[in-house]
Design an enzyme around this catalytic site. Structure first.
Site, PDB file in Angstrom:
ATOM      1  N   LYS A   1       0.830  -1.315  -0.033  1.00  0.00           N
ATOM      2  CA  LYS A   1       0.001  -0.057   0.158  1.00  0.00           C
ATOM      3  C   LYS A   1       1.037   1.317   0.090  1.00  0.00           C
ATOM      4  CE  LYS A   1      -2.029   2.500   3.327  1.00  0.00           C
ATOM      5  NZ  LYS A   1      -1.606   3.914   2.724  1.00  0.00           N
TER       6      LYS A   1
ATOM      7  N   GLY B   1       7.379   4.361   8.122  1.00  0.00           N
ATOM      8  CA  GLY B   1       6.569   5.570   8.502  1.00  0.00           C
ATOM      9  C   GLY B   1       6.696   6.047   9.912  1.00  0.00           C
ATOM     10  N   SER B   2       5.785   6.593  10.470  1.00  0.00           N
ATOM     11  CA  SER B   2       5.802   7.253  11.873  1.00  0.00           C
ATOM     12  C   SER B   2       5.899   6.241  13.030  1.00  0.00           C
ATOM     13  CB  SER B   2       4.739   8.222  12.262  1.00  0.00           C
ATOM     14  OG  SER B   2       3.709   7.536  12.228  1.00  0.00           O
TER      15      SER B   2
ATOM     16  N   GLY C   1       3.844   2.893  13.727  1.00  0.00           N
ATOM     17  CA  GLY C   1       4.610   1.513  14.085  1.00  0.00           C
ATOM     18  C   GLY C   1       4.064   0.933  15.560  1.00  0.00           C
TER      19      GLY C   1
ATOM     20  N   GLU D   1      10.736   0.530  10.097  1.00  0.00           N
ATOM     21  CA  GLU D   1      11.530   1.578   9.824  1.00  0.00           C
ATOM     22  C   GLU D   1      10.738   2.951  10.012  1.00  0.00           C
ATOM     23  OE1 GLU D   1      13.060   4.516   8.791  1.00  0.00           O
ATOM     24  OE2 GLU D   1      12.951   4.057   6.472  1.00  0.00           O
TER      25      GLU D   1
ATOM     26  N   CYS E   1      13.389  10.457   7.015  1.00  0.00           N
ATOM     27  CA  CYS E   1      13.309   9.882   8.385  1.00  0.00           C
ATOM     28  C   CYS E   1      14.883  10.158   8.943  1.00  0.00           C
ATOM     29  CB  CYS E   1      12.983   8.708   8.441  1.00  0.00           C
ATOM     30  SG  CYS E   1      13.710   7.535   7.038  1.00  0.00           S
TER      31      CYS E   1
ATOM     32  N   GLU F   1      10.070  14.979  15.974  1.00  0.00           N
ATOM     33  CA  GLU F   1      10.392  14.822  14.604  1.00  0.00           C
ATOM     34  C   GLU F   1       9.302  15.784  13.934  1.00  0.00           C
ATOM     35  OE1 GLU F   1       9.455  11.281  12.611  1.00  0.00           O
ATOM     36  OE2 GLU F   1      11.112  11.402  11.441  1.00  0.00           O
TER      37      GLU F   1
HETATM   38  P1  NDP Z   1       2.108   7.536   8.926  1.00  0.00           P
HETATM   39  O1  NDP Z   1       2.829   6.685   9.723  1.00  0.00           O
HETATM   40  O2  NDP Z   1       0.597   7.674   9.197  1.00  0.00           O
HETATM   41  O3  NDP Z   1       1.943   6.693   7.285  1.00  0.00           O
HETATM   42  C1  NDP Z   1       3.134   5.947   6.996  1.00  0.00           C
HETATM   43  C2  NDP Z   1       1.980   4.810   5.766  1.00  0.00           C
HETATM   44  O4  NDP Z   1       1.081   4.015   6.964  1.00  0.00           O
HETATM   45  C3  NDP Z   1       1.128   5.319   5.116  1.00  0.00           C
HETATM   46  O5  NDP Z   1       1.041   4.595   4.004  1.00  0.00           O
HETATM   47  C4  NDP Z   1      -0.385   5.493   5.864  1.00  0.00           C
HETATM   48  O6  NDP Z   1      -1.443   5.509   5.024  1.00  0.00           O
HETATM   49  C5  NDP Z   1      -0.272   3.982   6.555  1.00  0.00           C
HETATM   50  N1  NDP Z   1      -0.945   3.983   7.884  1.00  0.00           N
HETATM   51  C6  NDP Z   1      -1.410   5.108   8.839  1.00  0.00           C
HETATM   52  N2  NDP Z   1      -2.347   4.594   9.587  1.00  0.00           N
HETATM   53  C7  NDP Z   1      -2.084   3.316   9.564  1.00  0.00           C
HETATM   54  C8  NDP Z   1      -2.345   2.268  10.489  1.00  0.00           C
HETATM   55  N3  NDP Z   1      -3.184   2.402  11.389  1.00  0.00           N
HETATM   56  N4  NDP Z   1      -2.160   0.918  10.079  1.00  0.00           N
HETATM   57  C9  NDP Z   1      -1.561   0.783   8.861  1.00  0.00           C
HETATM   58  N5  NDP Z   1      -1.029   1.725   8.243  1.00  0.00           N
HETATM   59  C10 NDP Z   1      -1.299   2.857   8.376  1.00  0.00           C
HETATM   60  O7  NDP Z   1       2.739   8.859   8.572  1.00  0.00           O
HETATM   61  P2  NDP Z   1       1.987  10.039   7.975  1.00  0.00           P
HETATM   62  O8  NDP Z   1       2.040  10.048   6.490  1.00  0.00           O
HETATM   63  O9  NDP Z   1       0.918  10.213   8.691  1.00  0.00           O
HETATM   64  O10 NDP Z   1       3.138  11.203   8.595  1.00  0.00           O
HETATM   65  C11 NDP Z   1       2.988  11.587   9.835  1.00  0.00           C
HETATM   66  C12 NDP Z   1       4.158  11.873  10.225  1.00  0.00           C
HETATM   67  O11 NDP Z   1       5.070  10.748  10.412  1.00  0.00           O
HETATM   68  C13 NDP Z   1       5.091  12.815   9.776  1.00  0.00           C
HETATM   69  O12 NDP Z   1       5.037  14.313   9.962  1.00  0.00           O
HETATM   70  C14 NDP Z   1       6.489  12.532   9.941  1.00  0.00           C
HETATM   71  O13 NDP Z   1       7.011  12.962  11.239  1.00  0.00           O
HETATM   72  C15 NDP Z   1       6.531  11.005  10.113  1.00  0.00           C
HETATM   73  N6  NDP Z   1       6.994   9.954   9.128  1.00  0.00           N
HETATM   74  C16 NDP Z   1       8.133   9.221   9.156  1.00  0.00           C
HETATM   75  C17 NDP Z   1       8.568   9.012   8.083  1.00  0.00           C
HETATM   76  C18 NDP Z   1       9.565   7.754   8.241  1.00  0.00           C
HETATM   77  O14 NDP Z   1      10.128   7.420   7.050  1.00  0.00           O
HETATM   78  N7  NDP Z   1      10.093   7.776   9.212  1.00  0.00           N
HETATM   79  C19 NDP Z   1       7.613   8.412   6.752  1.00  0.00           C
HETATM   80  C20 NDP Z   1       6.534   9.317   7.028  1.00  0.00           C
HETATM   81  C21 NDP Z   1       6.179  10.058   7.833  1.00  0.00           C
HETATM   82  P3  NDP Z   1      -2.050   6.801   4.716  1.00  0.00           P
HETATM   83  O15 NDP Z   1      -0.694   7.748   4.121  1.00  0.00           O
HETATM   84  O16 NDP Z   1      -3.082   6.635   3.561  1.00  0.00           O
HETATM   85  O17 NDP Z   1      -2.200   7.673   5.872  1.00  0.00           O
END
Ligand code: NDP
Length: 829
Positions: free
Chosen positions: A191, A243-244, A248, A265, A299, A396
């Site tokens: 996804k 992701g965040s 996680g 990650e 990140c 962050e």
């Molecule tokens: P998220 O962690 O929410 O999103 C990452 C991915 O997970 C997206 O595909 C998201 O879908 C999906 N997701 C969201 N909620 C769930 C869930 N409950 N179960 C499974 N998958 C889920 O990051 P955001 O895009 O909301 O960004 C928020 C903050 O996270 C940023 O401001 C930043 O600080 C941090 N971030 C860190 C990253 C890293 O690489 N370390 C990368 C991105 C963000 P969808 O996008 O559709 O919500």
């Protein structure tokens, strides 16, 4: 428009726009509307959401929101495709991955422009960094597919994997996830992030064109709920997430006890450390790459600038001058340094955090020029006078915002660098290689760049320590995340059959021994045929059985000392037939806390002890243990009633196991990765820190030593909860530890109720990893509780044959006890 002559006169930048024609035409041919890619075909568009170009705020496409039914269909397609894909010869899979690399290269400009339109990042970055790295990942992993059987012998694909990726490097994150999964023979449901789905859809087309079999790669779009449906799907065997940390944590909890393998990650607040001998002009360019690359939405962005006091002012002046000349603008302009922020919500988040920084008293500085008024743009921002505990120093921000703090000594720099819950990356800037290589191991981070920053390659692992997640992506390290041990080696039925066979053998041996004894007795009572020349008098002493046994009071073992349990209770340890064997102290929450404190205190020294030194201590434990082998065998037999032969076998295997890890202590080497820089990327196996170990009931002594020995051989300190039913071999064992030069606090033993104590360990924030061997409920509890500080967990309810070296020792254990730090050291004048 300026003439060339005029430009030569003024030397001003002019725009150098990349055409978006091909990308818009690609979108247009699909009427800018997309379904999912499931089972090798495109689904009909369903409920749609808008995909916005953040540089213009215009809708560029509409994409289908994935429902539970879509996720179910994708998982079913992946499951159907699995046997054939997994069963394919490695060479055939290698060819597919090679074709994917070629496919990405053939469409590289389309992908780069599409990525810039969708995400807002500059074309300079998508064209020169993201897309070339995507191709590199597929090439590199084509190699792992080819070498799979020889390099990962005894391992196989995990099965169906769910992958959820963020918006900051949409196609690159896809490649980091898909390439190793495919190479190992898994099938995939991926996804993309809701903000940035387009390059994944374009990639699906490329994969389709080159003939990746139907169902091997499935792309399902949607929001967080779609991600959650993948995570919770019972037929998914592994989840890989970037992701965040917040999400996680949700995923860690959602998968607890499910048996799903997990790699995370997550976020970071990475330090960028500048010592006073650093080349400050290089540092300035490094900072530009560290925090203004991808608008700081990285990140591992070097978002905390830690500067040695003497050069701080000079550096800040230079930085401001450089910031004044950065260019923010249309992502498709090849001359811009920074493009757009991904979405209005992210822009608001950045603004909010910057505002908070100002209201908390830090000094904020931005260049004098203004960003484009339309679209999501934010200027590079620098904070000085920042308190280490302030929000902007801890949270962050995920935007182009740099916070600066100063330090006086290298020790202080390390303390400041490690002063967040994260541990993803770090940059160290100094002209002294001695200092750089002294500091690198002290920083809690999965990647350390020396005099450089944001270097990535498919051959080097990437991933975090602490709350930045676990697992690695890239290189051999990353491949381990997509394979599992071949299960057929010891099925439960096999294990039981083997045990029954040994019990039968034991019974036959006992019967033979009894017959032999009876024969001897009969011979003794028969009148001798001739008398010996001298007769020995009967012994005059009393048989020892007439004296009461001296009480043995097992205790806990904490900080190198025997300790009475806090609550003053003991538990009766009774053999299977009901004989009282002894009493074990009943430890509680407070005893665990004391043990953790002792383990923490010992961690620094033990972690830095040489492999030779740790090996010597393990051999010494084996030596002292061996001298008491008979006692231990008797104890095991008394507790478990397994029979003397099996008890001896367990003791012998335990001695051998200690030798195994004595041997490994100076041999579990890291690697030097072959990365495309003039320099080296050194992969170091570092201890995790404090590990809480809950031992299995089978083989109470061997099971415990099979876990404790690899943990301490690699430099961790431990809190051990021995077998619940048979803890006395462990409490006997501390007397061996006491005489074997094991430093205080390296091994701490707390007996008591297994799951109560394990929960305290799993919840404790100063414990960095928990291992749990026991029932499935306990596994679930451990994984759930571990989410508090995102500990590494190794929790399993599957039985092992601890007596078998193939099952009970080796690299699998060493990998669990370590985390890899990649230190990049470029060289050359
Ligand atoms: P998220 O962690 O929410 O999103 C990452 C991915 O997970 C997206 O595909 C998201 O879908 C999906 N997701 C969201 N909620 C769930 C869930 N409950 N179960 C499974 N998958 C889920 O990051 P955001 O895009 O909301 O960004 C928020 C903050 O996270 C940023 O401001 C930043 O600080 C941090 N971030 C860190 C990253 C890293 O690489 N370390 C990368 C991105 C963000 P969808 O996008 O559709 O919500």
């Amino acid at each position: 428009m300026s003439t060339v002559a005029e430009i030569f006169q003024t030397m001003e930048y002019g725009p150098a726009p990349e055409s978006d024609k091909e990308a818009l035409s690609w979108l247009g041919k699909r009427e800018r509307v997309f379904g999912h890619y499931i089972g090798g075909a495109w689904t009909e568009p369903g409920q749609l959401f808008d995909v916005i170009n953040p540089a213009t705020s215009k809708t560029i496409a509409r994409v289908t929101e994935g429902s539970t039914a879509d996720v179910n269909a994708a998982v079913a397609a992946a499951r159907r495709a699995l046997p054939a894909w997994k069963g394919l010869a490695p060479h055939a899979r290698a060819r597919f991955l090679y074709a994917l690399a070629r496919g990405v290269q053939k469409h590289s400009r389309l992908l780069a422009v599409l990525e810039s339109l969708d995400n807002g990042k500059s074309i300079r970055e998508t064209r020169d960094i993201d897309i070339p790295l995507v191709a590199r990942h597929f090439y590199h992993h084509a190699g792992w597919a080819q070498l799979l059987d020889s390099e990962f012998a005894g391992y196989e694909a995990i099965g169906v994997v769910g992958q959820i990726i963020p918006w900051n490097f949409p196609l690159l994150m896809l490649a980091w996830k898909i390439a190793p999964a495919l190479a190992a023979g898994n099938t995939i449901i991926l996804k993309p992030a809701e903000f940035t789905p387009l390059t994944a859809l374009c990639f699906a087309e490329i994969a389709h064109e080159i003939g990746i079999p139907a169902g091997v790669i499935n792309i399902v779009n949607g929001h967080g709920e779609t991600g959650a449906a993948i995570v919770e799907h019972p037929d998914v065997d592994k989840i890989a997430f970037t992701g965040s940390t917040e999400v996680g944590r949700i995923i860690r909890r959602a998968t607890a006890g499910s048996g799903k393998k997990l790699s995370l990650e997550l976020g970071g607040k990475s330090p960028f450390i500048v010592y006073d001998d650093a080349d400050l002009d290089s540092v300035v360019e490094g900072v530009v790459d560290a925090i203004w690359f991808n608008q700081g939405q990285v990140c591992c962005a070097g978002s905390r600038l830690l500067v040695q006091e003497g050069v701080a002012e000079r550096l800040v002046t230079k930085l401001r001058a450089r910031m004044e000349r950065l260019r923010v603008g249309s992502p498709l302009d090849k001359a811009v340094d920074m493009g757009a922020i991904v979405a209005p919500v992210q822009l608001e988040r950045i603004r909010g955090l910057v505002q908070q920084g100002v209201s908390e008293g830090a000094s904020m500085w931005q260049p004098s020029w203004a960003c484009p008024a339309e679209g999501c743009f934010y200027p590079p921002t620098l904070f000085t006078d920042v308190q280490p505990s302030s929000t902007i120093a801890q949270v962050e921000i995920f935007g182009p915002v740099l916070v600066t703090m100063t330090f006086r000594t290298p020790e202080e720099s390390v303390a400041l660098a490690n002063n967040t819950p994260y541990g993803l990356a770090a940059s160290i800037w100094t002209e002294s290689i001695n200092l750089a290589l002294d500091i690198a191991p002290k920083i809690k981070a999965g990647v350390v760049w020396v005099n450089s920053t944001n270097l990535f390659d498919a051959a080097a692992g990437f991933g975090g320590y602490r709350e930045s997640g676990f697992g690695r992506e890239g290189g051999r390290e990353g491949m381990w995340e997509y394979v599992k041990r071949v299960e057929s080696r010891h099925s439960k039925a096999e294990l039981l059959a083997r045990r029954a066979a040994t019990i039968e053998e034991e019974a036959t041996a006992k019967e033979a021994a009894a017959k032999e004894a009876a024969a001897k007795e009969a011979a003794a009572t028969r009148p001798p045929t001739h008398l010996p020349s001298t007769l020995h008098p009967p012994p005059s002493t009393l048989p020892s059985s007439a004296l009461p046994a001296i009480d043995r009071t097992p205790k806990l073992f904490i900080g190198g000392k025997q300790a009475r349990p806090d609550q003053g209770y003991t538990r009766r340890i009774v053999s299977p037939s009901g004989v009282l064997v002894g009493e074990a102290p009943e430890g509680n929450r407070k005893d665990i806390r004391n043990a953790v404190e002792a383990a923490q205190a010992a961690a620094k020294g033990w972690g830095r002890a040489t492999g030779h030194n740790r090996g010597q201590i393990l051999y010494y434990i084996a030596e002292n243990f061996s001298a008491r082998a008979q006692d231990f065998a008797e104890r095991i037999d008394a507790m478990t009633e397994c029979g003397t032969r099996r008890a001896k076998q367990e003791v012998e295997a335990s001695i051998s196991r200690l030798f195994t890890y004595g041997a490994w202590a100076d041999k579990y080497d890291g690697a030097v990765h072959s990365v495309p820089i003039r320099g080296v990327a050194i992969a170091m196996n570092e201890p995790i820190g404090v590990i809480g170990i809950t031992c299995p009931d089978e083989h109470p002594l061997l099971g415990m030593l099979s876990l404790v020995a690899p943990a301490i051989a690699t430099g961790n300190t431990t809190i051990v909860i021995p077998s619940h039913a048979f803890p006395l071999a462990a409490t006997d064992f501390y007397s061996v530890l006491e005489t074997s030069d094991v430093p205080a606090g390296v091994v701490n033993i707390v007996t008591g109720d297994k799951d109560t104590l394990a929960k305290v360990l799993a919840e404790h924030d100063d414990v960095e990893a928990v291992w749990y061997f026991g029932a499935r409920d306990g596994v679930r509890m451990t994984e759930l509780a571990s989410a508090s500080n995102m500990k590494r967990t190794w929790a399993t309810w599957h039985e092992r044959d601890w007596l078998d070296a193939k099952d009970g020792e080796g690299r699998e254990f060493l990998r669990a006890a370590t985390q890899v730090k990649n230190v990049w050291v470029p060289y050359g004048e």
